[in-house]
Design a protein around this motif. Structure first.
Motif, PDB file in Angstrom:
ATOM      1  N   PHE A   1       3.183  12.294  11.420  1.00 33.62           N
ATOM      2  CA  PHE A   1       2.361  11.134  11.093  1.00 33.62           C
ATOM      3  C   PHE A   1       1.591  11.370   9.802  1.00 33.62           C
ATOM      4  O   PHE A   1       0.990  12.434   9.600  1.00 33.62           O
ATOM      5  CB  PHE A   1       1.380  10.841  12.216  1.00 33.62           C
ATOM      6  CG  PHE A   1       1.984  10.105  13.387  1.00 33.62           C
ATOM      7  CD1 PHE A   1       1.699   8.772  13.605  1.00 33.62           C
ATOM      8  CD2 PHE A   1       2.838  10.752  14.271  1.00 33.62           C
ATOM      9  CE1 PHE A   1       2.251   8.083  14.682  1.00 33.62           C
ATOM     10  CE2 PHE A   1       3.395  10.088  15.347  1.00 33.62           C
ATOM     11  CZ  PHE A   1       3.107   8.741  15.554  1.00 33.62           C
ATOM     12  N   SER A   2       1.585  10.360   8.945  1.00 32.73           N
ATOM     13  CA  SER A   2       0.800  10.415   7.715  1.00 32.73           C
ATOM     14  C   SER A   2      -0.674  10.195   8.031  1.00 32.73           C
ATOM     15  O   SER A   2      -1.051   9.973   9.190  1.00 32.73           O
ATOM     16  CB  SER A   2       1.272   9.317   6.758  1.00 32.73           C
ATOM     17  OG  SER A   2       0.872   8.035   7.237  1.00 32.73           O
ATOM     18  N   ASP A   3      -1.504  10.215   6.990  1.00 33.50           N
ATOM     19  CA  ASP A   3      -2.872   9.730   7.140  1.00 33.50           C
ATOM     20  C   ASP A   3      -2.810   8.225   7.388  1.00 33.50           C
ATOM     21  O   ASP A   3      -1.799   7.563   7.117  1.00 33.50           O
ATOM     22  CB  ASP A   3      -3.686  10.022   5.884  1.00 33.50           C
ATOM     23  CG  ASP A   3      -3.995  11.509   5.724  1.00 33.50           C
ATOM     24  OD1 ASP A   3      -3.845  12.254   6.715  1.00 33.50           O
ATOM     25  OD2 ASP A   3      -4.359  11.922   4.604  1.00 33.50           O
ATOM     26  N   SER A   4      -3.894   7.661   7.878  1.00 37.24           N
ATOM     27  CA  SER A   4      -3.923   6.248   8.236  1.00 37.24           C
ATOM     28  C   SER A   4      -3.690   5.346   7.023  1.00 37.24           C
ATOM     29  O   SER A   4      -4.213   5.598   5.931  1.00 37.24           O
ATOM     30  CB  SER A   4      -5.277   5.905   8.865  1.00 37.24           C
ATOM     31  OG  SER A   4      -5.387   4.516   9.079  1.00 37.24           O
ATOM     32  N   ILE A   5      -2.895   4.297   7.234  1.00 39.67           N
ATOM     33  CA  ILE A   5      -2.651   3.314   6.174  1.00 39.67           C
ATOM     34  C   ILE A   5      -3.262   1.950   6.524  1.00 39.67           C
ATOM     35  O   ILE A   5      -3.031   0.968   5.831  1.00 39.67           O
ATOM     36  CB  ILE A   5      -1.147   3.150   5.895  1.00 39.67           C
ATOM     37  CG1 ILE A   5      -0.381   2.756   7.158  1.00 39.67           C
ATOM     38  CG2 ILE A   5      -0.573   4.417   5.280  1.00 39.67           C
ATOM     39  CD1 ILE A   5       1.079   2.403   6.926  1.00 39.67           C
ATOM     40  N   GLY A   6      -4.040   1.900   7.585  1.00 39.15           N
ATOM     41  CA  GLY A   6      -4.672   0.643   7.950  1.00 39.15           C
ATOM     42  C   GLY A   6      -4.932   0.536   9.434  1.00 39.15           C
ATOM     43  O   GLY A   6      -4.822   1.522  10.156  1.00 39.15           O
TER      44      GLY A   6
ATOM     45  N   LEU B   1       0.828  -1.205   0.000  1.00 38.54           N
ATOM     46  CA  LEU B   1       0.000   0.000   0.000  1.00 38.54           C
ATOM     47  C   LEU B   1       0.865   1.260   0.000  1.00 38.54           C
ATOM     48  O   LEU B   1       0.610   2.213  -0.753  1.00 38.54           O
ATOM     49  CB  LEU B   1      -0.914  -0.009   1.221  1.00 38.54           C
ATOM     50  CG  LEU B   1      -1.830   1.198   1.403  1.00 38.54           C
ATOM     51  CD1 LEU B   1      -2.935   1.187   0.355  1.00 38.54           C
ATOM     52  CD2 LEU B   1      -2.432   1.219   2.798  1.00 38.54           C
ATOM     53  N   VAL B   2       1.908   1.264   0.845  1.00 40.46           N
ATOM     54  CA  VAL B   2       2.806   2.420   0.925  1.00 40.46           C
ATOM     55  C   VAL B   2       3.481   2.656  -0.430  1.00 40.46           C
ATOM     56  O   VAL B   2       3.559   3.795  -0.912  1.00 40.46           O
ATOM     57  CB  VAL B   2       3.859   2.207   2.032  1.00 40.46           C
ATOM     58  CG1 VAL B   2       4.949   3.274   1.970  1.00 40.46           C
ATOM     59  CG2 VAL B   2       3.191   2.212   3.407  1.00 40.46           C
ATOM     60  N   LYS B   3       3.946   1.581  -1.037  1.00 43.57           N
ATOM     61  CA  LYS B   3       4.597   1.695  -2.344  1.00 43.57           C
ATOM     62  C   LYS B   3       3.635   2.227  -3.399  1.00 43.57           C
ATOM     63  O   LYS B   3       3.987   3.096  -4.203  1.00 43.57           O
ATOM     64  CB  LYS B   3       5.140   0.329  -2.770  1.00 43.57           C
ATOM     65  CG  LYS B   3       5.878   0.351  -4.102  1.00 43.57           C
ATOM     66  CD  LYS B   3       6.418  -1.031  -4.442  1.00 43.57           C
ATOM     67  CE  LYS B   3       7.143  -1.010  -5.781  1.00 43.57           C
ATOM     68  NZ  LYS B   3       7.673  -2.362  -6.132  1.00 43.57           N
ATOM     69  N   ALA B   4       2.408   1.726  -3.377  1.00 38.27           N
ATOM     70  CA  ALA B   4       1.409   2.151  -4.370  1.00 38.27           C
ATOM     71  C   ALA B   4       1.088   3.634  -4.234  1.00 38.27           C
ATOM     72  O   ALA B   4       0.929   4.339  -5.237  1.00 38.27           O
ATOM     73  CB  ALA B   4       0.132   1.317  -4.215  1.00 38.27           C
ATOM     74  N   ALA B   5       0.995   4.119  -2.994  1.00 40.42           N
ATOM     75  CA  ALA B   5       0.687   5.541  -2.776  1.00 40.42           C
ATOM     76  C   ALA B   5       1.805   6.424  -3.307  1.00 40.42           C
ATOM     77  O   ALA B   5       1.549   7.455  -3.962  1.00 40.42           O
ATOM     78  CB  ALA B   5       0.462   5.799  -1.288  1.00 40.42           C
ATOM     79  N   PHE B   6       3.043   6.047  -3.054  1.00 43.75           N
ATOM     80  CA  PHE B   6       4.166   6.837  -3.563  1.00 43.75           C
ATOM     81  C   PHE B   6       4.272   6.716  -5.084  1.00 43.75           C
ATOM     82  O   PHE B   6       4.538   7.702  -5.776  1.00 43.75           O
ATOM     83  CB  PHE B   6       5.472   6.406  -2.905  1.00 43.75           C
ATOM     84  CG  PHE B   6       5.800   7.170  -1.660  1.00 43.75           C
ATOM     85  CD1 PHE B   6       5.954   8.551  -1.686  1.00 43.75           C
ATOM     86  CD2 PHE B   6       5.953   6.516  -0.447  1.00 43.75           C
ATOM     87  CE1 PHE B   6       6.254   9.265  -0.537  1.00 43.75           C
ATOM     88  CE2 PHE B   6       6.250   7.228   0.713  1.00 43.75           C
ATOM     89  CZ  PHE B   6       6.407   8.609   0.657  1.00 43.75           C
ATOM     90  N   ASN B   7       4.068   5.514  -5.614  1.00 47.36           N
ATOM     91  CA  ASN B   7       4.121   5.318  -7.064  1.00 47.36           C
ATOM     92  C   ASN B   7       3.094   6.174  -7.779  1.00 47.36           C
ATOM     93  O   ASN B   7       3.344   6.692  -8.876  1.00 47.36           O
ATOM     94  CB  ASN B   7       3.894   3.848  -7.419  1.00 47.36           C
ATOM     95  CG  ASN B   7       5.079   2.952  -7.110  1.00 47.36           C
ATOM     96  OD1 ASN B   7       4.982   1.734  -7.209  1.00 47.36           O
ATOM     97  ND2 ASN B   7       6.212   3.528  -6.722  1.00 47.36           N
ATOM     98  N   ALA B   8       1.934   6.348  -7.152  1.00 52.39           N
ATOM     99  CA  ALA B   8       0.874   7.165  -7.750  1.00 52.39           C
ATOM    100  C   ALA B   8       1.300   8.613  -7.895  1.00 52.39           C
ATOM    101  O   ALA B   8       0.754   9.359  -8.720  1.00 52.39           O
ATOM    102  CB  ALA B   8      -0.391   7.085  -6.898  1.00 52.39           C
ATOM    103  N   MET B   9       2.305   9.021  -7.114  1.00 52.76           N
ATOM    104  CA  MET B   9       2.825  10.389  -7.167  1.00 52.76           C
ATOM    105  C   MET B   9       4.165  10.461  -7.906  1.00 52.76           C
ATOM    106  O   MET B   9       4.834  11.493  -7.896  1.00 52.76           O
ATOM    107  CB  MET B   9       2.984  10.930  -5.740  1.00 52.76           C
ATOM    108  CG  MET B   9       1.702  10.955  -4.939  1.00 52.76           C
ATOM    109  SD  MET B   9       0.421  12.001  -5.663  1.00 52.76           S
ATOM    110  CE  MET B   9       1.137  13.630  -5.357  1.00 52.76           C
ATOM    111  N   GLY B  10       4.547   9.365  -8.543  1.00 54.44           N
ATOM    112  CA  GLY B  10       5.774   9.343  -9.328  1.00 54.44           C
ATOM    113  C   GLY B  10       7.031   9.071  -8.538  1.00 54.44           C
ATOM    114  O   GLY B  10       8.144   9.338  -9.018  1.00 54.44           O
ATOM    115  N   TYR B  11       6.884   8.510  -7.336  1.00 58.23           N
ATOM    116  CA  TYR B  11       8.032   8.243  -6.469  1.00 58.23           C
ATOM    117  C   TYR B  11       8.304   6.739  -6.369  1.00 58.23           C
ATOM    118  O   TYR B  11       7.382   5.929  -6.397  1.00 58.23           O
ATOM    119  CB  TYR B  11       7.791   8.792  -5.061  1.00 58.23           C
ATOM    120  CG  TYR B  11       7.974  10.275  -4.951  1.00 58.23           C
ATOM    121  CD1 TYR B  11       9.083  10.815  -4.301  1.00 58.23           C
ATOM    122  CD2 TYR B  11       7.041  11.159  -5.496  1.00 58.23           C
ATOM    123  CE1 TYR B  11       9.262  12.186  -4.202  1.00 58.23           C
ATOM    124  CE2 TYR B  11       7.213  12.533  -5.408  1.00 58.23           C
ATOM    125  CZ  TYR B  11       8.328  13.039  -4.759  1.00 58.23           C
ATOM    126  OH  TYR B  11       8.502  14.399  -4.666  1.00 58.23           O
TER     127      TYR B  11
END
Length: 240
Positions: A93-98, A43-53
């Motif tokens: 802290f980020s938004d919740s990831i689970g 999930l963390v990887k997907a969120a960053f990938n969605a922003m080009g990271y």
């Protein structure tokens, strides 16, 4: 000469789009040998990938995972973390990831009976060193009102319950379920172990970023990425 001018620029751009995060072996959420490094890592990887990271995960014992963010300039954050006011002073802290359902694991023939968290003071309870648990429990621990036995990992605490070294262990239900099926030394005791009939709590999980301008920027980028992929993502654990 033109090549020498252009290529370093591209290399710098690529470096700016890479994020290194520290984490631990905590299956099924995170794990170096798990598919996609675990469902929360995915999930963390997907969120960053969605922003080009691009994201790189570095797996270490938990206390070192946190310490590495404070000491290593290239590690920009760590996960998954429960919220605590003390940690919020040092990290963003980020938004919740689970979510993480936390219970008290015990032996069937020697139940740990409790109504309020304070009732657990009658028992020797296993905690993992460096973990945040729940606010009520951690407050009692800080005040010295609990009989606590610390271990380096959930796996170690589970085996202490099996060996009658402690009355109960505070552990995420999903983590126990995974370990109890993956570790043959625990599997054979599955019918002899159980959780009390209510949870200590359900904690949200977060990514913690370095508390500086770069950390603030990455937190915004990551949170935007979470919105892009949506909480409907199958790797997102909804909190009830």
């Amino acid at each position: 000469m033109l090549c020498f001018i252009i290529f370093p620029g591209y290399a710098l751009a690529d470096a700016d789009k890479k994020v290194v995060l520290s984490t631990l072996e905590w299956p099924p959420y995170t794990g170096e040998k798990l598919p996609d490094k675990g469902r929360i890592s995915k999930l963390v990887k997907a969120a960053f990938n969605a922003m080009g990271y691009k994201v790189e995960f570095r797996f270490t014992p938990w206390k070192r995972a946190i310490r590495n963010v404070q000491k290593s300039q290239d590690i920009l954050g760590y996960f998954p973390e429960y919220y605590s006011a003390a940690r919020a002073q040092d990290f963003i802290f980020s938004d919740s990831i689970g979510c993480s359902p936390i219970g008290v694991l015990m032996r069937v023939e020697k139940p740990v009976l409790w109504d309020s968290v304070a009732d657990l003071s009658k028992y020797r309870i296993g905690l993992v060193s460096g973990y945040v648990n729940t606010a009520d429990l951690d407050e009692l621990v800080v005040k010295g009102k609990m009989d606590i036995d610390y271990a380096p990992s959930d796996d170690s605490n589970i085996k202490k319950v099996i060996r009658n070294r402690i009355h109960g262990a505070v552990v995420d239900v999903n983590v126990y379920n995974y370990i109890s099926l993956a570790d043959s030394d625990v599997t054979k005791f599955r019918t002899k172990l159980t959780f009390f009939n209510k949870l200590l709590g359900i904690n949200r999980l977060y990514v913690c970023f370095r508390n500086n301008k770069k950390g603030q920027r990455l937190t915004r980028i990551f949170n935007e990425g979470l919105k892009k992929i949506g909480s409907a993502n199958p790797n997102y654990d909804k909190c009830n």
